[in-house]
Scaffold this motif. Structure first.
Motif: not given
Length: 447
Positions: A20-24, A28-29
């Motif tokens: 998974a990728r996330h941005e917050f 960015r992860t």
């Protein structure tokens, strides 16, 4: 030279997936799962484990720009510590993210990597088989994982930041796979390269005693409180919410507060909550007992207690070193006239009094008695080191002794030290941005 390298020449054919990728909140992860051999040097590699790492980068860089940044591998303290879970970039990570993609490793056995807990460890067989399995979860195997992962990612030599036990791992990396390193930064983590675990505890017991004296000079009323609590626990059974009895020796473990500048004063607030009036007289308050439970239980990290002394094991048994050395420091005995608070030492009674550790007692005994620990460092290779390296050495560190740290620093060619009394072992948590910037500037100054 040590007998053999911890890093094999196996190609990077291991499986790798990004789940998974996330941005917050400006970061960015990406969640990386790697399949690695349990034993990197084994001729047959049928058994594998999973190692998890989370990638962090700053949204100040576009996704395309971030993908081109060099890697910084962070090696966490421990043993048994999973990588930090952060919700924004601050401290050292904020500073590092200007120039790097950060790879936050869950060291084998922790976090989302193949876990080590008493339930899963029971799958390995009896205590002897479980102990044998755990021999593959020390710094040499962690470094072998890191180098395996570096090749899977297609990275050139990368930068490494090691905090506490992570610094021990960084020294192992410099010993056995320096070709994988661009530069090394170490904070509070210069391990002794030789000698038994006894010399570590002889040094750190003295440091903890001095830190007790310093603390009680700030809060003299707490000297009486600590003694009063210990004597109360001798006379009256007090139970934590989880059901086990709080003994005087377990109470002494609240001395973990003494290991930092940023949290040492919180010990005073804990102790002032200790007693409350009841129909049967003064007892320890539920608020106090709940706070203590979080400090004395190893339920969330049993691997720390099981493997703790093994991080010093090289060619000989550790044989409960802290427990034996304690005989030379009677002021730490729970029945002392004015007992001192303890540090991070691990004793055999942990595995009798902590319900999370009771099932692991036989395994811990097996590891304490083990004599054939492989070397974790190569003094000859370290003496000819060419990788730029810098270390923050804290003069009053109660967990990693100052004198032993300087001994190690003098044995690693080109290792620059920044010696300071401004911070304790948790310095990177107090001023991570400043400490990272200082060390990074040291390794890059001559380039």
């Amino acid at each position: 030279m040590a007998e053999s390298s911890v890093i094999g020449e196996r190609p990077s054919e291991g499986r790798h997936r990004i789940q998974a990728r996330h941005e917050f909140r400006g970061l960015r992860t990406a969640e990386h799962y790697f399949t690695v051999p349990l034993v990197h040097q084994a001729e047959e590699t049928e058994e594998t484990i999973t190692v998890f790492a989370r990638e962090y980068s700053s949204t100040d860089h576009s996704a395309e720009e971030a993908a081109r940044l060099p890697w910084l591998l962070f090696l966490q303290g421990g043993p048994g510590g999973r990588g930090n879970r952060v919700t924004s970039l601050s401290g050292w990570m904020k500073a590092a993210a200007k120039d790097f993609r950060i790879l936050m490793l869950d060291q084998r056995g922790t976090g989302l990597s193949t876990p080590i807990e008493q339930q899963s460890l029971a799958l390995r067989g009896d205590a002897v088989e479980q102990a044998e399995y755990l021999t593959h979860f020390r710094a040499d195997s962690i470094v072998a994982d890191a180098e395996f992962i570096r090749r899977i990612l297609g990275s050139g030599p990368w930068s490494v930041l090691g905090q506490s036990f992570g610094g021990f791992c960084a020294l192992t990396y410099l010993s056995f796979a320096p070709e994988g390193l661009r530069e090394v930064l170490i904070t509070g983590g210069l391990a002794p390269l030789h000698g038994s675990a006894d010399r570590v505890y002889q040094a750190t017991f003295r440091r903890v005693a001095s830190r007790n004296a310093e603390y009680f000079s700030w809060y003299p009323e707490d000297r009486e409180r600590v003694t009063r609590i210990a004597r109360h626990l001798d006379r009256y059974p007090e139970f934590l919410a989880s059901g086990e009895r709080l003994t005087p020796e377990r109470f002494q473990m609240v001395g973990s507060f003494l290991g930092g500048n940023a949290r040492v004063d919180a010990l005073h607030y804990l102790l002032e909550d200790a007693f409350i009036g009841t129909p049967s007289g003064e007892r320890l308050s539920e608020s106090f007992l709940e706070q203590v439970r979080g400090l004395v239980s190893r339920a969330g990290n049993p691997l720390y207690a099981v493997l703790h002394e093994s991080i010093y094991g090289q060619r000989e048994a550790t044989n409960w070193a802290a427990w034996r050395v304690l005989e030379d420091y009677p002021e730490f005995r729970p029945d002392a006239e004015e007992p001192l608070l303890t540090g991070e030492m691990v004793y055999p009674w942990y595995f009798e009094q902590d319900p999370a550790l009771v099932p692991l007692r036989e395994v811990a005994e097996q590891l304490a008695a083990r004599k054939d620990w492989k070397p974790l460092y190569d003094p000859i290779r370290l003496a000819s080191n060419t990788v730029p390296a810098a270390a923050a050495v804290y003069k009053d560190d109660i967990y990693v002794d100052y004198d032993l740290s300087l001994e190690t620093a003098s044995a690693v060619r080109g290792l620059q030290t920044w010696v300071t009394s401004d911070y304790h072992h948790d310095g990177i948590g107090e001023d991570g941005e400043g400490i990272f910037g200082r060390l990074f500037g040291m390794v890059r100054a001559n380039r």
